[in-house]
Design an enzyme around this catalytic site. Structure first.
Site, PDB file in Angstrom:
ATOM      1  N   LYS A   1       0.833  -1.202   0.000  1.00 20.04           N
ATOM      2  CA  LYS A   1       0.000   0.000   0.000  1.00 20.04           C
ATOM      3  C   LYS A   1       0.866   1.251   0.000  1.00 20.04           C
ATOM      4  CE  LYS A   1      -1.613   2.175   3.484  1.00 20.04           C
ATOM      5  NZ  LYS A   1      -2.275   2.629   4.731  1.00 20.04           N
TER       6      LYS A   1
ATOM      7  N   ASP B   1      -6.210   0.899   0.656  1.00 20.89           N
ATOM      8  CA  ASP B   1      -6.353   1.193   2.078  1.00 20.89           C
ATOM      9  C   ASP B   1      -7.748   0.761   2.517  1.00 20.89           C
ATOM     10  OD1 ASP B   1      -8.079   3.100   1.067  1.00 20.89           O
ATOM     11  OD2 ASP B   1      -7.108   4.802   2.066  1.00 20.89           O
TER      12      ASP B   1
END
Length: 291
Positions: free
Chosen positions: A158, A176
């Site tokens: 991420k 996320d």
């Protein structure tokens, strides 16, 4: 006595007929009639196009001037808000403008700077260890490849994709909590694991769209498609979403749930964004950018 104003959605948002949204959600939920891969891809790309109109100013919500600043800010953003990180990092980067400066900085001084973000001791250790690794293994320069970024302490896919997409211009999908929630609500994936979500969503879009798509879903998740009570009644993609009805469908009730520049009473702030003003410019002028 003047009655209070009824909350209304921003004027630039696409308006959806509630009956059409209900019918579309019911049709997509119907068992025994799975959506074809082509239909899912077309619907996904239509959602992305509508969100592009809703958030033409969507960019990374962390302020940065270099890959180093974005990487550190992203690590610091864990378990706090981007608004608070943006208020803290100018002092940090003034004191430590490079990875080497951060690695060699006094630990107590850095702790004091990052204290407002919470978990300041752990976060200080994390960013100093990260900086030292960049100095030792990459000559003080943040690497621009996924396979190198994920070897850095505290950097997963991420964070790596945030940096690649926004600081290096390398397409990436940032999964996320907001992105994952919306991808499931939109019916793009049933997966919970971020890597599998990334895989499923990547198959629906061209790589050139990945970074912008990531920004738009995060914006939409923070402003309209909330975790507990999504504002379904003002959602511009309501007729494209199989999860329509999870939140209030009444326009006024839904509009009262809007946040950030979409929130009732912040119409002038939204106009500033739509006119092309940047977040940094508005923040410098004293505009409130918190939820």
């Amino acid at each position: 006595m003047v009655p209070p104003a009824v909350p209304r959605p921003p004027a630039h948002l696409r308006t959806v007929d509630p009956a059409k949204a209900r019918a579309g959600a019911a049709r997509r939920r119907r068992t025994g009639v799975p959506e074809s891969p082509l239909a899912r891809k077309r619907r996904a790309r239509r959602i992305n196009a509508v969100l592009a109109e809703a958030y033409p100013y969507a960019v990374a919500e962390l302020d940065f001037r270099s890959p180093y600043e974005l990487l550190v800010a992203t690590v610091l953003s864990a378990q706090t808000t981007d608004v608070r990180v943006n208020a803290t990092t100018p002092r940090l980067f003034a004191a430590c403008p490079t990875p080497r400066a951060l690695a060699e900085a006094d630990e107590a001084e850095i702790q004091e700077i990052v204290r407002p973000l919470g978990f300041y001791r752990a976060k200080t250790r994390a960013i100093r260890t990260l900086a030292q690794k960049i100095v030792d293994d990459h000559d003080g320069e943040v690497p621009g490849r996924l396979e190198d970024l994920v070897t850095l302490p505290g950097v997963g896919r991420k964070t790596a994709n945030v940096v690649l997409g926004n600081a290096f211009g390398v397409p990436g999908i940032t999964v996320d909590t907001h992105f994952g929630r919306l991808a499931r609500r939109f019916g793009w994936t049933e997966e919970e694991d971020p890597v599998k979500v990334e895989r499923d969503v990547a198959a629906l879009f061209e790589p050139r769209d990945w970074t912008d798509l990531s920004q738009r879903l995060v914006y939409h998740g923070r402003r309209i498609c909330h975790s507990r009570r999504p504002a379904c009644g003002v959602c511009p993609v309501a007729d494209l979403c199989p999860s329509y009805g999870e939140g209030p469908t009444d326009t006024a009730q839904a509009a009262a749930l809007l946040k950030y520049e979409f929130a009732p009473g912040r119409e002038e702030l939204l106009e500033q964004f739509l006119a092309g003003r940047t977040r940094a410019e508005l923040q410098a002028d004293g505009w409130p950018l918190s939820p």
